[in-house]
Design a protein around this motif. Structure first.
Motif, PDB file in Angstrom:
ATOM      1  N   LEU A 135       0.820  -1.207   0.000  1.00 11.29           N
ATOM      2  CA  LEU A 135       0.000   0.000   0.000  1.00 11.29           C
ATOM      3  C   LEU A 135       0.859   1.264   0.000  1.00 11.29           C
ATOM      4  O   LEU A 135       0.551   2.248  -0.688  1.00 11.29           O
ATOM      5  N   LEU A 136       1.935   1.244   0.801  1.00  9.30           N
ATOM      6  CA  LEU A 136       2.816   2.407   0.834  1.00  9.30           C
ATOM      7  C   LEU A 136       3.459   2.650  -0.529  1.00  9.30           C
ATOM      8  O   LEU A 136       3.548   3.796  -0.990  1.00  9.30           O
ATOM      9  N   PHE A 172       0.705   3.997  -2.864  1.00  7.15           N
ATOM     10  CA  PHE A 172       0.371   5.400  -2.609  1.00  7.15           C
ATOM     11  C   PHE A 172       1.532   6.330  -2.958  1.00  7.15           C
ATOM     12  O   PHE A 172       1.304   7.501  -3.292  1.00  7.15           O
ATOM     13  N   THR A 173       2.765   5.838  -2.898  1.00  6.77           N
ATOM     14  CA  THR A 173       3.903   6.651  -3.314  1.00  6.77           C
ATOM     15  C   THR A 173       3.817   6.965  -4.802  1.00  6.77           C
ATOM     16  O   THR A 173       3.961   8.123  -5.229  1.00  6.77           O
ATOM     17  N   SER A 218       0.810   9.225  -5.443  1.00  2.27           N
ATOM     18  CA  SER A 218       1.034  10.634  -5.102  1.00  2.27           C
ATOM     19  C   SER A 218       1.798  11.349  -6.205  1.00  2.27           C
ATOM     20  O   SER A 218       1.497  12.499  -6.542  1.00  2.27           O
ATOM     21  N   GLY A 276      -2.010   7.339   2.462  1.00  2.00           N
ATOM     22  CA  GLY A 276      -1.424   6.016   2.330  1.00  2.00           C
ATOM     23  C   GLY A 276      -0.821   5.520   3.624  1.00  2.00           C
ATOM     24  O   GLY A 276      -0.950   4.334   3.975  1.00  2.00           O
ATOM     25  N   ALA A 282      -2.116   2.195   5.670  1.00  2.00           N
ATOM     26  CA  ALA A 282      -1.188   1.112   5.986  1.00  2.00           C
ATOM     27  C   ALA A 282      -1.195   0.799   7.477  1.00  2.00           C
ATOM     28  O   ALA A 282      -1.191  -0.366   7.885  1.00  2.00           O
TER      29      ALA A 282
END
Length: 293
Positions: free
Chosen positions: A34-35, A38-39, A42, A78, A82
């Motif tokens: 997920l991180l 979302f990185t 973004s 994000g 997480a």
């Protein structure tokens, strides 16, 4: 407690940690994915916002600021998602509370830095200056190269860049030479008392008005302002487009032109400290030259 009992306790604790780690491995993998997701999201959202705003606005600073804010917001979402997957809901609450406390502490500890960021954001929104403008502020004159959140970067025209804190630019007067699109140039000098004022005025205005960079929408003006000890002082005004014409070059060309037309018509530019002996000497030289012919 002997060595065997101690080893048993250590083994039991390690076994518990290992089982817990194995149980949380899938959740940890999902949180990491997920991180990463979302990185990338973004970055994509930031570029999408920048490209969208770029079509409807030419405010580069505001566009970049909006893109940066969007990226931070998506990354924050994000991170909280997480942590929620890991079951750390209380940690999320603690992080939010801690972030508020840290923000308050940082605000007090770095008041100037915070003020600069807020001032930079206000400059980006209010747009008193834009990239490419020629401005004068805080004792510096130059072309705006970049408008950051913390500072304004200017080219001073001498081969150096000047970086001024946003706070100083936002709180102090700004002279913008590019906003209206016209700039008045002032040429100050003085003629001798032996010259005809009306003739000098007519010749200087006509000569400067013929220069190619002088805007025809504004008349060239010459006004006498003072009877000084050595001369009659005047100021000549003409207008240029500062985005296409350098003001120093325009003033220099106007000075050359005025000096040339005055020389051709025997009008003497006199400054403080000069006497009329020079005027009389020129007249004598001209008379001598005529007689010799």
């Amino acid at each position: 407690m002997n060595f065997t009992q101690a080893a048993g306790l250590i083994y039991g604790e390690l076994s518990t940690w290992i089982r817990t780690a194995i149980r949380y491995t899938p959740k940890l993998a999902v949180a990491l994915l997920l991180l990463v997701f979302f990185t990338f999201l973004s970055r994509w959202m930031s570029r999408w916002v920048v490209q969208g705003l770029d079509r409807v606005s030419n405010n580069v600073s505001l566009i970049n600021l909006t893109g940066a804010v969007m990226r931070v917001v998506v990354l924050s979402i994000g991170l909280f998602v997480a942590l929620g997957v890991l079951g750390l809901d209380k940690t999320v609450t603690s992080l939010l509370a801690g972030a508020g406390v840290i923000a308050l502490a940082v605000g007090f500890a770095f008041q100037d830095l915070t003020t600069n960021f807020i001032s930079g954001a206000m400059i980006a929104l209010a747009r008193p200056i834009q990239v490419g403008d020629t401005v004068e502020t805080n004792g510096y004159t130059g072309k705006v190269l970049d408008i950051k959140l913390r500072s304004i970067v200017m080219d001073n025209g001498q081969g150096q860049t000047v970086e001024i804190p946003s706070k100083d630019v936002f709180q102090k007067p700004i002279t913008n030479f590019s906003r209206i699109g016209q700039r008045r140039i002032e040429l100050a000098a003085g003629i001798s008392y032996l010259d005809d004022m009306a003739t000098a005025q007519r010749l200087a205005k006509a000569a400067v008005n013929a220069l190619p960079f002088v805007l025809p929408t504004f008349p060239v003006e010459l006004h006498y302002r003072n009877f000084a000890d050595a001369n009659i002082q005047f100021v000549l005004w003409f207008w240029i487009n500062p985005t296409t014409t350098n003001s120093q070059m325009a003033l220099s060309e106007a000075m050359i032109t005025v000096k040339k037309v005055f020389d051709e018509n025997q009008i003497l530019i006199v400054f403080a400290g000069q006497t009329f002996d020079l005027k009389q000497k020129l007249a004598t030289n001209q008379t001598t030259t005529t007689d010799s012919k």
